[in-house]
Each structure stands twice: as structure tokens, then as C-alpha cells.
Design a protein around this motif. Structure first.
Motif, PDB file in Angstrom:
ATOM      1  N   ALA A   1       0.854  -1.172   0.000  1.00  0.00           N
ATOM      2  CA  ALA A   1       0.000   0.000   0.000  1.00  0.00           C
ATOM      3  C   ALA A   1       0.900   1.234   0.000  1.00  0.00           C
ATOM      4  CB  ALA A   1      -0.907   0.001   1.231  1.00  0.00           C
ATOM      5  N   PRO A   2       0.397   2.368  -0.463  1.00  0.00           N
ATOM      6  CA  PRO A   2       1.191   3.603  -0.389  1.00  0.00           C
ATOM      7  C   PRO A   2       1.648   3.874   1.031  1.00  0.00           C
ATOM      8  CG  PRO A   2      -0.744   3.936  -1.770  1.00  0.00           C
ATOM      9  CD  PRO A   2      -0.901   2.586  -1.131  1.00  0.00           C
ATOM     10  N   GLY A   3       2.911   4.275   1.157  1.00  0.00           N
ATOM     11  CA  GLY A   3       3.475   4.537   2.471  1.00  0.00           C
ATOM     12  C   GLY A   3       4.244   3.379   3.062  1.00  0.00           C
TER      13      GLY A   3
ATOM     14  N   ILE B   1       4.230  -1.352  -8.793  1.00  0.00           N
ATOM     15  CA  ILE B   1       4.667  -0.553  -7.647  1.00  0.00           C
ATOM     16  C   ILE B   1       5.510   0.617  -8.131  1.00  0.00           C
ATOM     17  CG2 ILE B   1       6.086  -0.545  -5.555  1.00  0.00           C
ATOM     18  CD1 ILE B   1       5.258  -3.426  -5.080  1.00  0.00           C
ATOM     19  N   ILE B   2       5.173   1.826  -7.666  1.00  0.00           N
ATOM     20  CA  ILE B   2       5.939   3.033  -7.945  1.00  0.00           C
ATOM     21  C   ILE B   2       6.519   3.516  -6.618  1.00  0.00           C
ATOM     22  CG2 ILE B   2       5.870   5.388  -8.858  1.00  0.00           C
ATOM     23  CD1 ILE B   2       3.383   4.570 -10.439  1.00  0.00           C
ATOM     24  N   LEU B   3       7.825   3.742  -6.602  1.00  0.00           N
ATOM     25  CA  LEU B   3       8.496   4.175  -5.377  1.00  0.00           C
ATOM     26  C   LEU B   3       8.550   5.694  -5.308  1.00  0.00           C
ATOM     27  CD1 LEU B   3      11.404   1.564  -5.314  1.00  0.00           C
ATOM     28  CD2 LEU B   3       9.171   1.441  -4.173  1.00  0.00           C
ATOM     29  N   ASP B   4       8.919   6.189  -4.123  1.00  0.00           N
ATOM     30  CA  ASP B   4       8.922   7.638  -3.911  1.00  0.00           C
ATOM     31  C   ASP B   4      10.118   8.325  -4.549  1.00  0.00           C
ATOM     32  OD1 ASP B   4      10.731   6.469  -2.142  1.00  0.00           O
ATOM     33  OD2 ASP B   4      10.486   8.054  -0.637  1.00  0.00           O
TER      34      ASP B   4
ATOM     35  N   GLN C   1       2.954   4.637  -4.820  1.00  0.00           N
ATOM     36  CA  GLN C   1       1.688   4.285  -5.447  1.00  0.00           C
ATOM     37  C   GLN C   1       1.684   2.799  -5.779  1.00  0.00           C
ATOM     38  OE1 GLN C   1       0.863   6.825  -8.763  1.00  0.00           O
ATOM     39  NE2 GLN C   1      -1.248   6.131  -9.032  1.00  0.00           N
ATOM     40  N   VAL C   2       0.519   2.175  -5.663  1.00  0.00           N
ATOM     41  CA  VAL C   2       0.355   0.768  -6.018  1.00  0.00           C
ATOM     42  C   VAL C   2      -0.794   0.676  -7.021  1.00  0.00           C
ATOM     43  CG1 VAL C   2      -0.101  -1.571  -5.202  1.00  0.00           C
ATOM     44  CG2 VAL C   2       1.138   0.032  -3.738  1.00  0.00           C
ATOM     45  N   LEU C   3      -0.549  -0.004  -8.143  1.00  0.00           N
ATOM     46  CA  LEU C   3      -1.548  -0.175  -9.189  1.00  0.00           C
ATOM     47  C   LEU C   3      -1.957  -1.641  -9.263  1.00  0.00           C
ATOM     48  CD1 LEU C   3       0.207   1.884 -12.011  1.00  0.00           C
ATOM     49  CD2 LEU C   3      -1.389   2.729 -10.273  1.00  0.00           C
ATOM     50  N   ASP C   4      -3.245  -1.899  -9.495  1.00  0.00           N
ATOM     51  CA  ASP C   4      -3.658  -3.277  -9.705  1.00  0.00           C
ATOM     52  C   ASP C   4      -3.459  -3.653 -11.167  1.00  0.00           C
ATOM     53  OD1 ASP C   4      -5.724  -2.155 -11.141  1.00  0.00           O
ATOM     54  OD2 ASP C   4      -7.319  -2.779  -9.778  1.00  0.00           O
ATOM     55  N   HIS C   5      -3.939  -4.826 -11.573  1.00  0.00           N
ATOM     56  CA  HIS C   5      -3.691  -5.304 -12.926  1.00  0.00           C
ATOM     57  C   HIS C   5      -4.340  -4.421 -13.988  1.00  0.00           C
ATOM     58  CE1 HIS C   5      -7.662  -6.889 -11.931  1.00  0.00           C
ATOM     59  NE2 HIS C   5      -7.890  -6.986 -13.224  1.00  0.00           N
ATOM     60  N   ALA C   6      -5.332  -3.617 -13.611  1.00  0.00           N
ATOM     61  CA  ALA C   6      -5.996  -2.712 -14.551  1.00  0.00           C
ATOM     62  C   ALA C   6      -5.487  -1.285 -14.399  1.00  0.00           C
ATOM     63  CB  ALA C   6      -7.509  -2.763 -14.346  1.00  0.00           C
TER      64      ALA C   6
END
Length: 456
Positions: free
Chosen positions: A276-278, A313-316, A294-299
Motif C-alpha cells: 500500500a502507499p506509504g 509498484i511506484i516508489l517515492d 503508489q500501487v496499481l492493480d492489474h488494470a
């Protein structure tokens, strides 16, 4: 039309209840010895649950009779020899649930295919052919493949295991045969530490107790096999553990003008925990620390993603991460002693400690035996490392379940092996974390998959 209406009805129930979706679909395999009737059983499930269209059914007619096994045996070699070689997957749905079936081969030389199917299954139905056993004997011996496939399913953490005793309609005294075979299966399961969800007497050829009940047959009045399958739980994901994520693909979107976070998406499937973010994370093997932005699902929708689900997953910040790396929960800081003002700061405790030496259970699948000193490629997550066999500790006698001293593992054998890796990996016990505790060994010369490895 009947099959289409059945599936349509199932889809309507899905939208109404929210239970019959791709998440609750039960993935199960049929396994056991050769010619126990696995393909016929699946064919019977498909036909009696109205999941086969008439034109498909007409294509499996042989001399005016329906050959149910041909519904799954699709390879030409399988149809010519009347055996299952590769894993065949079929799909069907009832009003209660959706199913994904894997028809695993029974021949010993194709054990590797059975292992592949079992590694992602929620349940296993082990077929037992009553006609092959000394069913008049209360202390009858089970077939080696029955034992082997049951043990492999247990080792691979297949969540539910059920026995289906087939061809009881072909013996003189079905009730006596069922009693003795059921006793032998219970004794074997207890000795091996296997939890059995159900035992059902069936006739795959006639359809008794598969989809439709045959009341009182063999003195059995329990649920049919399909009813058992409809009630089996899915394998629980390892969501309660510290987050762990093997990076499969790195997507670059550097054209983005947002510099408040990293400009790459790391895609893969969450192995443990929830992202989850954070979430504070550490990159393996570099050791760099970061925070999930940020976390994105398959869509590509922003969403917290638990174990067993694909995610991006996107890091800060920009961190060097490549395919094969792991994104793990950040280490837990250790508290310094209150009365020590001059001591060194204690080292933080990693959430997933890395190790080069592993004690493992290996299901050996190569034609060449496993011996000490051999070097293989090992795949852990999406990371390749060299692995050397330090020692073959012992092998498992599938007949007596005894651990016997051994210097090598022959094809299709199971045993304990000590491995030494060229680089450390964040491995955990397979009983604790399914993804982090499993590897495969690949022959460095032939590139064949040689063994399935479970970390102890």
C-alpha cells in the motif's frame, strides 16, 4: 444450448452473490496411477454438469459409445496410446462455483508435469483404481504412484486433498472393497501426516457419485465428488506476512513531468503481505531503502494489493531496480540499550533474511540422478543464481515413508538436499511462504527443468 444456458445461469448468480468469480474459482488437479480413470472422471464431470456442447460430444464417439477420456486427452500421441502425457486444463461452472481442472499424467516418467500442475492448485483429487488392488485383503498395499502423488501434493502445500476410489462397479463385492481401500488410505494418510478432506467411492464410467448420487452404493451416503469440490476452500494467500514482491518487468514512463516520485513502474505478483502507499521497503540485493508512493492493480487502478495478486509498484524516488530483484519490507530497527550511551547502534532486523545455504526437500525430475558436487541454475522468484549440491542427506521411501540414507536422488525420487548458492537470496521456509520458499533447478547444459525445491 443447455451448456450455454447453464453457464449463463452461473454468470447471473455470480453478479448476484459475488462469490462465483475468478477469485473463488477452484483450481484442482486429478492425479494418481496410470489408467486409474482420471481423464474419464473429468469427462464425466464435464458431461454431467452440462459443460460440453453437443458438437464437441459428437467428436469423441467411438463405435457408438462416448469415450469420456478424449475430452481431455487432446494430443495425438495421447489419443493413439490411450494415456495422458501433458497436463490438460478444462473449465466448467455449476450454479455454485467455477472450476479449473488440471488432468495430470499418471505415468512415473511424467511426474514433472504433475508437479507443475500441483504447484498452483487449490486441491487435488487422487484417484485409486479398485481393480488394481488386493481389495479382499484388509491390509492391502496402495500403488506407488498413489503414494507418490499424494506425498507430492502434500509437500507442495496443496490446500485440500480428496481420494476418489474408482471402478468399484467392476469388483465382486463393492462394499467390502470400499471398506478395505478406505482403511488403507486412512492409514497411509495418517502415517504421512496428510489431512484428507474427503473419500468418495465413484464409478467415472457410469457416473455414480461423481455429479449424481448413487444412494447406498458401497454403503456410502455422503456427498458426491462434485458436492465435495463445491465446498473446498481456496488456498489462502500469505497476506499476514511481511510484504515481499519479486520484480518481473520494469516499465519506464520517463516522459512524465511528475518528479515527486519515481518514474518507473515495477510489475509482478505480490508474494507475501500487502503493498500500500506509504509502505517502507528495501530493495534486494542492493539494500537501498525507499517508500511505496503508489500501487496499481492489474488494470492500472490505484489500489492496495495483497499476496497472490498482480501489481505495479511506484516508489517515492528513483532507485536502481531490475528484473529479478525483490522489493521487501524494510528492516525493523533494533532498539539500543537504555544504559549504553557509547555503544554501536544495533543492526536492524531484516524482514526476510538472505542466505546462501539452504536445507531443502527436492522432488527430482531429471533423467540424470542428483549427486553431490553438481552445479545447477536455480530460479527463485525471477532471480537466477548458481546452486551447488553440497550433500544428499537422505531420500524418502514412498512405500514405508522412512527416511533412508542416500548418496543420490534418482528420477522421480524425493529427498532432503543441502544446497550452496553463489549469491544469497531472501528464502523462507516453504511451510511459511509459498513463493519465497520454492525454487526450481535447471540443468546448465541441457536447460531442462531438473528439480522442484522446497526450502525447509
Amino acid at each position: 444450448m443447455t451448456a450455454i444456458n447453464s453457464i449463463a445461469t452461473s454468470a447471473n448468480n455470480t453478479s448476484a452473490t459475488g462469490q462465483n468469480d475468478h477469485i473463488s474459482a477452484l483450481k484442482f488437479i486429478t492425479c494418481g496411477s496410470v489408467d486409474d480413470g482420471k481423464s474419464t472422471l473429468i469427462g464425466r464431470l464435464l458431461v454431467d454438469s452440462k459443460a460440453v456442447l453437443q458438437d464437441h460430444l459428437a467428436g469423441v464417439q467411438r463405435q457408438g459409445e462416448t469415450d469420456l477420456a478424449l475430452l481431455t486427452d487432446g494430443l495425438s500421441a495421447e489419443r493413439e496410446q490411450g494415456i495422458t502425457i501433458d497436463v490438460a486444463y478444462r473449465y466448467f461452472a455449476t450454479e455454485e462455483r467455477k472450476f479449473i481442472i488440471g488432468d495430470a499424467p499418471g505415468h512415473e516418467q511424467y511426474t514433472r508435469n504433475m508437479v507443475t500442475a500441483a504447484s498452483s492448485a487449490d486441491a487435488a483429487v487422487v484417484l485409486v483404481d479398485a481393480t488394481k488392488l488386493d481389495w479382499k485383503n484388509p491390509g492391502l498395499a496402495l500403488l506407488p504412484q498413489t503414494r507418490r502423488h499424494s506425498l507430492l501434493a502434500h509437500l507442495l502445500r496443496v490446500h485440500s486433498l480428496a481420494f476418489a476410489v474408482n471402478k468399484l462397479d467392476a469388483v465382486e463385492n463393492p462394499a467390502l472393497a470400499w471398506k478395505h481401500i478406505q482403511g488403507a488410505l486412512q492409514a497411509f494418510a495418517q502415517a504421512a501426516g496428510i489431512t484428507v478432506r474427503a473419500m468418495v467411492p465413484v464409478s467415472a464410467l457410469k457416473g455414480w457419485n461423481v455429479v449424481d448420487a448413487h444412494a447406498g452404493w458401497c454403503g456410502y451416503d455422503g456427498p458426491t465428488l462434485l458436492q465435495v469440490l463445491e465446498e473446498l476452500p481456496n488456498t489462502p494467500a500469505d497476506t499476514a506476512l511481511a510484504p515481499a514482491f519479486p520484480v518481473q518487468w520494469v516499465e519506464k514512463f520517463s516522459s512524465s513531468s511528475d518528479t515527486s516520485q519515481g518514474r518507473r513502474v515495477f510489475w509482478g505478483r505480490v508474494a507475501a503481505g500487502t503493498f500500500a502507499p506509504g509502505t517502507a521497503v528495501q530493495i534486494f540485493p542492493s539494500g537501498q531503502l525507499a517508500t511505496v508512493a503508489q500501487v496499481l492493480d492489474h488494470a492500472r487502478r490505484p489500489k492496495d494489493v495483497p499476496a497472490g495478486t498482480s501489481a505495479g509498484i511506484i516508489l517515492d524516488r528513483e532507485v536502481d531496480v531490475s528484473r529479478g530483484d525483490w522489493i521487501l519490507a524494510a528492516p525493523t530497527p533494533a532498539a539500543a540499550p537504555a544504559d549504553d550511551d557509547f555503544g554501536d547502534t544495533p543492526a536492524a532486523t531484516p524482514a526476510w533474511p538472505a542466505s546462501r545455504e539452504l536445507r531443502t526437500t527436492v522432488a527430482w525430475m531429471d533423467d540424470e540422478p542428483l549427486v553431490a558436487g553438481r552445479v545447477y541454475w536455480a530460479l527463485h522468484g525471477h532471480r537466477w543464481v548458481k546452486a551447488k549440491v553440497k550433500a544428499v542427506v537422505h531420500k524418502l521411501n514412498i512405500n514405508t515413508l522412512a527416511e533412508e540414507a542416500a548418496t543420490q536422488l534418482d528420477p522421480n525420487a524425493i529427498g532432503h538436499v543441502d544446497l550452496l548458492l553463489q549469491e544469497a537470496i531472501p528464502a523462507a521456509a516453504f511451510s511459511q511462504a509459498r513463493v519465497l520458499g520454492s525454487l526450481i533447478l535447471v540443468d546448465t547444459a541441457s536447460h531442462k527443468t531438473a528439480g522442484a525445491v522446497l526450502v525447509n
